[in-house]
Write an enzyme that holds these catalytic residues in place. Sequence first.
Site, PDB file in Angstrom:
ATOM      1  N   LYS A 177       0.836  -1.194   0.000  1.00 20.58           N
ATOM      2  CA  LYS A 177       0.000   0.000   0.000  1.00 20.58           C
ATOM      3  C   LYS A 177       0.879   1.256   0.000  1.00 20.58           C
ATOM      4  O   LYS A 177       2.107   1.172   0.078  1.00 20.58           O
ATOM      5  CB  LYS A 177      -0.965  -0.020   1.196  1.00 20.58           C
ATOM      6  CG  LYS A 177      -1.828  -1.286   1.264  1.00 20.58           C
ATOM      7  CD  LYS A 177      -2.869  -1.364   0.158  1.00 20.58           C
ATOM      8  CE  LYS A 177      -3.445  -2.752  -0.061  1.00 20.58           C
ATOM      9  NZ  LYS A 177      -4.294  -3.274   0.982  1.00 20.58           N
TER      10      LYS A 177
HETATM   11  C1  LIG Z   1      -5.297  -4.409   1.349  1.00 24.07           C
HETATM   12  C2  LIG Z   1      -6.766  -4.226   1.358  1.00 24.07           C
HETATM   13  C3  LIG Z   1      -7.563  -4.586   2.463  1.00 24.07           C
HETATM   14  C4  LIG Z   1      -7.026  -5.342   3.638  1.00 24.07           C
HETATM   15  O1  LIG Z   1      -5.958  -4.728   4.279  1.00 24.07           O
HETATM   16  P1  LIG Z   1      -4.909  -5.619   5.107  1.00 24.07           P
HETATM   17  O2  LIG Z   1      -4.053  -4.571   5.766  1.00 24.07           O
HETATM   18  O3  LIG Z   1      -4.144  -6.435   4.116  1.00 24.07           O
HETATM   19  O4  LIG Z   1      -5.672  -6.439   6.073  1.00 24.07           O
HETATM   20  C5  LIG Z   1      -8.916  -4.288   2.422  1.00 24.07           C
HETATM   21  N1  LIG Z   1      -9.467  -3.702   1.359  1.00 24.07           N
HETATM   22  C6  LIG Z   1      -8.744  -3.368   0.267  1.00 24.07           C
HETATM   23  C7  LIG Z   1      -9.428  -2.701  -0.872  1.00 24.07           C
HETATM   24  C8  LIG Z   1      -7.377  -3.647   0.228  1.00 24.07           C
HETATM   25  O5  LIG Z   1      -6.672  -3.335  -0.862  1.00 24.07           O
END
Ligand SMILES: *Cc1c(COP(=O)(O)O)cnc(C)c1O
Length: 374
Positions: free
Chosen positions: A180
């Site tokens: 991210k």
């Molecule tokens: C990455 C992601 C999540 C989950 O986040 P984590 O930190 O991996 O638990 C939820 N929604 C979207 C759209 C994502 O890209």
Amino acid sequence: MLPYGRQSIADVDVEAVCEVLRGDWLTTGPAVAAFEAELALWTGGVPCVSVTSGTAALHTAYIAAGVRPGDEVVTSPLTFVATASAACLLGARVVFADIEPDTGALHPDAARAAATPCTRVVTAVDYAGHPADYDALREVTDAAGAILVADAAHSIGSRYKDRPVGSLADLTTFSFFPTKTVTTAEGGAVAAEDPRLLSAAALFRSHGVVRDPRLMRRPGEGEWYHEAQSFGLNYRLPDVLCALGISQLRRLPAFRARRVELAARYDAALAAADGLSLPARRTYADPAWHLYPVRIHGGRRREVYDRMRAAGIGVQVNYIPAYWHPVFEDLGYRRGMCPDAEAYYAEQLSLPLFPGLTDGAQDRVIAELLAVLE
Ligand SMILES: *Cc1c(COP(=O)(O)O)cnc(C)c1O
């Protein structure tokens, strides 16, 4: 393999973590509030509660929204499965509504059509970092008496009509997974303006335990006394990771600028290419791109994926429609429900995009893609 996304860790990040490791507080210390305050600089001042992942953030946001068995949660299928599964874990029924075919975001008209008197929450997903149409979605939730949640795992630092992500919905969730835009290794956060939603999130993150004597049912038992007033979990993000988060957020302006620059370079280099289309950008959106999603036409996505990977370029597919997963299939969800999301998935390919991607490496991605599409 060149990855489609990866973290950017600099010496300042390493030093920030080491400083906390040498200190007194590995968790529940001062870095937590400092990180939450730093994050609120990006949400237009909307206060934040840090948690251990984006999934924990969704779970916590749904709890704060009061999601219970029998409730319905309307969301987009073009997302990571956690957006939906966190609601199912609370006994809610997820109603998938189709996407805007150009942006990949939850379509306000589809959300309106999916809303019923049982709708407790509508969850928008800022696909690829492009904000959903929040003003239109707000009309839907107002009419339905529902709570608007933004899954902003992709969109920290993005803006909608000059308002920052984090200030657009009743509850906003962030993820700080390494791919991210900002990372704490694992981590997440919930932002909410309404103090009741925010304190419900903070309570759930930490066992539902109240320590403020003014809020207790039976004060005066002694200084050790505390009360569990609701059920909760331990979703606390440790100081070690909050320190990394503070350091990363201070680098977000540079991350954002580089992502926007790389997306513009892809736009320019691929604009004239046949056989694919580029991500749309609405005039109201100022995205801090998390993904660069192209659509490969002519039924060639599989081939392009395989050939790019064989060339050492780690393209990705985001996402398998959530209700295609067997866990939803077993509940009776069937393929064909959201044709625009399925058509998007069938053509989608994420090209490498991360702050450390050099112009030279990006040029190689572009050249390889153009050669494959010839
Ligand atoms: C990455 C992601 C999540 C989950 O986040 P984590 O930190 O991996 O638990 C939820 N929604 C979207 C759209 C994502 O890209």
